[in-house]
Design a protein around this motif. Structure first.
Motif, mmCIF file in Angstrom:
data_model
loop_
_atom_site.group_PDB
_atom_site.id
_atom_site.type_symbol
_atom_site.label_atom_id
_atom_site.label_comp_id
_atom_site.label_asym_id
_atom_site.label_seq_id
_atom_site.Cartn_x
_atom_site.Cartn_y
_atom_site.Cartn_z
ATOM 1 N N TYR A 224 1.061 -1.011 -0.215
ATOM 2 C CA TYR A 224 -0.135 -0.020 -0.012
ATOM 3 C C TYR A 224 0.694 1.104 0.210
ATOM 4 C CZ TYR A 224 -3.873 -3.259 1.457
ATOM 5 O OH TYR A 224 -4.871 -4.387 1.548
ATOM 6 N N ASP A 258 -7.321 -3.618 1.988
ATOM 7 C CA ASP A 258 -7.920 -2.270 3.052
ATOM 8 C C ASP A 258 -8.997 -1.748 2.508
ATOM 9 O OD1 ASP A 258 -7.645 0.094 5.317
ATOM 10 O OD2 ASP A 258 -7.869 -1.738 6.823
ATOM 11 N N ARG A 259 -9.931 -0.945 2.572
ATOM 12 C CA ARG A 259 -10.675 0.043 2.572
ATOM 13 C C ARG A 259 -9.351 1.189 3.277
ATOM 14 N NH1 ARG A 259 -15.392 1.434 -0.414
ATOM 15 N NH2 ARG A 259 -15.810 -0.330 -0.176
ATOM 16 N N GLN A 260 -9.412 1.408 3.977
ATOM 17 C CA GLN A 260 -8.463 2.948 4.595
ATOM 18 C C GLN A 260 -7.258 3.193 3.896
ATOM 19 O OE1 GLN A 260 -10.453 5.321 6.659
ATOM 20 N NE2 GLN A 260 -12.308 4.177 5.690
ATOM 21 N N LEU A 263 -8.020 4.436 0.766
ATOM 22 C CA LEU A 263 -8.364 5.722 0.362
ATOM 23 C C LEU A 263 -6.789 6.210 0.406
ATOM 24 C CD1 LEU A 263 -11.487 5.920 2.617
ATOM 25 C CD2 LEU A 263 -11.188 6.315 -0.472
ATOM 26 N N ALA A 264 -5.595 5.910 1.189
ATOM 27 C CA ALA A 264 -4.624 6.706 1.356
ATOM 28 C C ALA A 264 -3.626 6.860 -0.146
ATOM 29 C CB ALA A 264 -3.971 6.264 2.770
#
Length: 276
Positions: A224, A258-260, A263-264
């Motif tokens: 990520y 992981d959605r969060q 979003l980052a």
């Protein structure tokens, strides 16, 4: 969110809307900013005009295709002097684009040369010009994006740019048809050279043989913190860019990511990459 890759009219190809309308769509969707990209147009000046009183940050840059003279330090110097935040290596006029049979200016106007561009190790003769270009990007603290260069060229370019002092590095949609970089290569280049790897909604929507599962596997492998999510939208047959990027996040989250964190990848990470 902050979209580092959007196309708007005017362009040599049909686009869904002009600069100001697309910026308005971002504002209405609550985005904090975007980067206008034109394969055959410098967009720094367009970004200033579109971003005036827009309520969000709008940036532009220069792609080193045939209209700019290819690997041309003068084009880079002019773009940076006018506030360009991103310099893309050749895209539509990269040798990889021609080999893949993808659209180019010469396909629109048959009177235009079909010249293509490359950097070392494919074309060692451009080394001096590339080194001058990355030195200028470093001095301006701008972003160097790899465009549609091949994996071998990207692997040569990133350490050269780093040694010149470039701190903002973006591998342009490495898993797209061009350059068709492997997950392992992208992960290694990101880890060793601190480059971010872009994944786009355009890939999800239009890339042959690509789906959410394949893009999710790429994100997992690269990590990520090394990924930027963008729309690369603006085509008439794509959703409006803000919705396209949201659709990409939703699709990847649907694959268990992981959605969060996603979003980052579509907000803080790209904004930190671009904003001075």
């Amino acid at each position: 969110m902050f979209d580092v890759h959007v196309h708007a009219a005017p362009d040599i190809w049909e686009r869904a809307a002009d600069d100001r309308e697309i910026v308005r769509w971002y504002r209405e969707a609550g985005f904090t900013g975007c980067v206008l990209k034109g394969h055959y147009d410098a967009t720094a000046g367009r970004a200033v005009a579109a971003g005036r009183d827009a309520g969000l940050q709008v940036f532009g840059g220069q792609v080193l295709n045939q209209h700019a003279g290819g690997i041309n330090p003068s084009a880079v110097a002019a773009a940076l002097a006018m506030g360009a935040r991103m310099i893309w290596m050749p895209t539509a006029d990269a040798h990889t684009q021609q080999a893949a049979g993808l659209p180019r200016l010469c396909c629109v106007d048959g009177g235009v040369s079909d010249t293509t561009y490359a950097i070392p190790p494919v074309d060692p003769g451009t080394e001096e010009a590339v080194r001058r270009i990355v030195a200028m990007i470093a001095e301006a603290d701008a972003v160097l994006a790899t465009g549609h260069l091949s994996t071998a060229e990207v692997a040569w370019l990133l350490p050269v740019a780093r040694s010149a002092g470039v701190h903002r590095l973006l591998m342009t949609h490495p898993s797209y048809t061009v350059p068709d970089m492997s997950e392992d290569d992208a992960a290694e280049l990101a880890s060793v050279h601190g480059a971010l790897a872009e994944v786009t909604a355009y890939q999800l929507l239009h890339q042959p043989g690509c789906d959410a599962a394949r893009l999710a596997a790429f994100v997992r492998r690269v990590g990520y913190r090394n990924v930027v999510l963008s729309s690369d939208a603006g085509q008439p047959d794509s959703p409006p860019p803000p919705q396209a990027l949201t659709q990409l996040v939703d699709a990847l989250a649907g694959e268990g990511l992981d959605r969060q964190a996603l979003l980052a990848c579509a907000s803080e990470i790209p904004e930190r990459l671009v904003v001075p």
